[in-house]
Design a protein around this motif. Structure first.
Motif: not given
Length: 87
Positions: A45-49
């Protein structure tokens, strides 16, 4: 080949203590997968890393790791942040 070691934040360790026995085998198998290759079993999940993976059909593991800073002997720490399941 990198070596991975799993650790738990305090909250995840507390959740693990609450995990039903019926789900423990599937959870342990998934942790074994994380120790072999956390990229292969997780969805990023790139947004939340962070990454998630599933176990036992109704369990979710939220984890993170950094392959930029391996600790002693090239071991990379996989940190489990949260364990969620549905009975």
């Amino acid at each position: 080949m990198a070596q991975y070691r799993v650790r738990y934040v305090t909250y995840a360790a507390e959740q693990l203590d609450q995990l039903p026995r019926s789900m423990r085998t599937a959870f342990d198998a998934r942790v074994g997968d994380l120790e072999r290759d956390p990229y292969a079993v997780g969805k990023y999940d790139k947004r939340n890393d962070n990454y998630t993976t599933t176990f036992g059909g109704s369990g979710i593991i939220l984890y993170t790791f950094s392959d930029f800073y391996p600790v002693s002997g090239g071991t990379i720490m996989v940190t489990i942040l949260r364990i969620t399941w549905f009975e």
